[in-house]
Design a protein around this motif. Structure first.
Motif, PDB file in Angstrom:
ATOM      1  N   ASP A 160       1.056  -1.241   0.105  1.00 29.29           N
ATOM      2  CA  ASP A 160       0.070   0.175  -0.162  1.00 29.29           C
ATOM      3  C   ASP A 160       0.805   1.179   0.061  1.00 29.29           C
ATOM      4  O   ASP A 160       0.250   2.445   0.070  1.00 29.29           O
ATOM      5  N   HIS A 161       2.190   1.122   0.243  1.00 23.33           N
ATOM      6  CA  HIS A 161       3.005   2.171   0.003  1.00 23.33           C
ATOM      7  C   HIS A 161       2.635   3.192   1.116  1.00 23.33           C
ATOM      8  O   HIS A 161       2.687   4.507   1.045  1.00 23.33           O
ATOM      9  N   GLN A 162       2.358   2.683   2.306  1.00 23.53           N
ATOM     10  CA  GLN A 162       1.707   3.477   3.510  1.00 23.53           C
ATOM     11  C   GLN A 162       2.466   2.991   4.761  1.00 23.53           C
ATOM     12  O   GLN A 162       2.781   1.752   4.919  1.00 23.53           O
ATOM     13  N   ALA A 163       2.844   3.852   5.537  1.00 24.28           N
ATOM     14  CA  ALA A 163       3.289   3.550   6.912  1.00 24.28           C
ATOM     15  C   ALA A 163       2.484   2.454   7.731  1.00 24.28           C
ATOM     16  O   ALA A 163       1.231   2.829   7.868  1.00 24.28           O
ATOM     17  N   VAL A 164       2.991   1.684   8.491  1.00 23.88           N
ATOM     18  CA  VAL A 164       2.148   0.593   9.237  1.00 23.88           C
ATOM     19  C   VAL A 164       2.908   0.779  10.787  1.00 23.88           C
ATOM     20  O   VAL A 164       3.915   0.595  10.816  1.00 23.88           O
ATOM     21  N   LEU A 165       1.862   0.437  11.756  1.00 25.76           N
ATOM     22  CA  LEU A 165       2.323   0.354  13.151  1.00 25.76           C
ATOM     23  C   LEU A 165       2.071  -0.973  13.145  1.00 25.76           C
ATOM     24  O   LEU A 165       1.399  -1.810  12.885  1.00 25.76           O
ATOM     25  N   LEU A 166       3.414  -1.767  13.858  1.00 28.85           N
ATOM     26  CA  LEU A 166       3.339  -3.010  14.589  1.00 28.85           C
ATOM     27  C   LEU A 166       3.499  -2.996  15.819  1.00 28.85           C
ATOM     28  O   LEU A 166       4.552  -2.553  16.560  1.00 28.85           O
ATOM     29  N   VAL A 167       2.671  -3.712  16.495  1.00 30.26           N
ATOM     30  CA  VAL A 167       2.553  -3.919  18.121  1.00 30.26           C
ATOM     31  C   VAL A 167       2.600  -5.475  18.443  1.00 30.26           C
ATOM     32  O   VAL A 167       1.648  -6.182  18.024  1.00 30.26           O
ATOM     33  N   GLY A 168       3.615  -5.911  19.137  1.00 36.07           N
ATOM     34  CA  GLY A 168       3.685  -7.291  19.755  1.00 36.07           C
ATOM     35  C   GLY A 168       3.466  -7.417  21.250  1.00 36.07           C
ATOM     36  O   GLY A 168       4.207  -6.546  21.874  1.00 36.07           O
ATOM     37  N   PHE A 169       2.876  -8.220  21.695  1.00 34.05           N
ATOM     38  CA  PHE A 169       2.809  -8.268  23.155  1.00 34.05           C
ATOM     39  C   PHE A 169       2.086  -9.471  23.668  1.00 34.05           C
ATOM     40  O   PHE A 169       1.314 -10.224  22.986  1.00 34.05           O
ATOM     41  N   ASP A 170       2.416  -9.938  25.212  1.00 33.90           N
ATOM     42  CA  ASP A 170       1.968 -11.025  25.581  1.00 33.90           C
ATOM     43  C   ASP A 170       2.155 -10.915  26.934  1.00 33.90           C
ATOM     44  O   ASP A 170       3.100 -10.137  27.561  1.00 33.90           O
TER      45      ASP A 170
END
Length: 268
Positions: A160-170
């Motif tokens: 999409d040529h767009q910035a993306v937020l990635l969040v990982g958690f447990d």
């Protein structure tokens, strides 16, 4: 082998009770300091209203803390960012509560607990709290959940040529679930992936998808190796690599996606 276009990492964020924040984690992963002597209290994300902040489960508080820090570090607006939230197990403490209550006194089940039991609770709180109406995803892939989330976010960013937020958690397992899930404490990390470099870029990221059995990259720092087991532990080599900078040997960072598939990452 399949390869994605080069992407750019912004706003790394990290939280563990013994490494509460990216600056603490970065220094520890570089061997400059160690773990904190006493665990920090759980985060209190400010995007939630005070009443919601008190009621939010640990997983939500944890995820929103690193998401907010990553977005702030990227200099972008949360409302503009599609997001991928990844968690191997969701909230096992709430799952344990619900199973026990349904078995013993089903009419006493808390509606708030039930509301927070779904796997996409954290991303739901995030999009409501920030007013974000961009695409949002909540995914799980057992012990490979961070790698799967990274692939999902990177693919979206490139396509999409767009910035993306990635969040990982447990978070920690509770009750009988703790007998089958070896996960302790709180652990989370987040980054923003961008299709182009900016003044907030902290690293370049090249991703290649490799078939066949993989040997994941081992942890390099004493601090990372000393952290208690957590279901999001496959994120640790990635954040170590961000903290330590490019590998002079040129060896890729390997994150397993399954027994027969792996990500080969080159950070520059």
């Amino acid at each position: 082998m399949s390869r994605l276009p080069t992407l750019y990492v912004e706003g790394p964020a990290f939280w563990h009770p013994l490494l509460p924040g990216w600056e603490a984690a970065r220094a520890a992963f570089r061997g400059e300091t160690g773990l904190a002597e006493a665990p920090a209290r759980r985060p209190a994300p400010q995007i939630l209203a005070p009443a919601e902040r008190r009621r939010a489960p640990d997983t939500v508080a944890l995820a929103l803390e690193v998401a907010s820090a990553a977005v702030a570090g990227s200099g972008r607006a949360a409302v503009d960012l599609p997001c991928v939230f990844t968690s191997a197990q969701g909230d096992l403490a709430i799952s344990d509560y619900m199973c026990a209550t349904l078995a013993q006194a089903p009419t006493q089940l808390s509606p708030i607990k039930f509301h927070n039991s779904v796997h996409n609770a954290a991303v739901g709180y995030w999009t409501i709290g920030t007013g974000c109406q961009q695409a949002s995803n909540a995914i799980s892939a057992s012990s490979h959940s961070f790698a799967a989330g990274l692939l999902e976010a990177a693919t979206q960013c490139a396509a999409d040529h767009q910035a993306v937020l990635l969040v990982g958690f447990d978070a920690e397992a509770a009750g009988p679930l703790a007998q089958v899930h070896d996960t302790h404490g709180l652990l989370a990390g987040a980054v923003v992936l961008a299709p182009e470099a900016s003044e907030r870029t902290v690293a370049t990221l090249s991703i290649a998808l490799h078939g066949g059995a993989a040997i994941p990259t081992a942890l390099q720092s004493e601090a990372a190796r000393a952290l208690p087991a957590n279901a999001m532990a496959d994120a640790l080599p990635f954040f170590e690599a961000l903290a330590r900078g490019p590998d002079p040997s040129g060896q890729p960072l390997v994150l397993a996606l399954s027994d027969t598939l792996a990500l080969h990452l080159t950070l520059g």
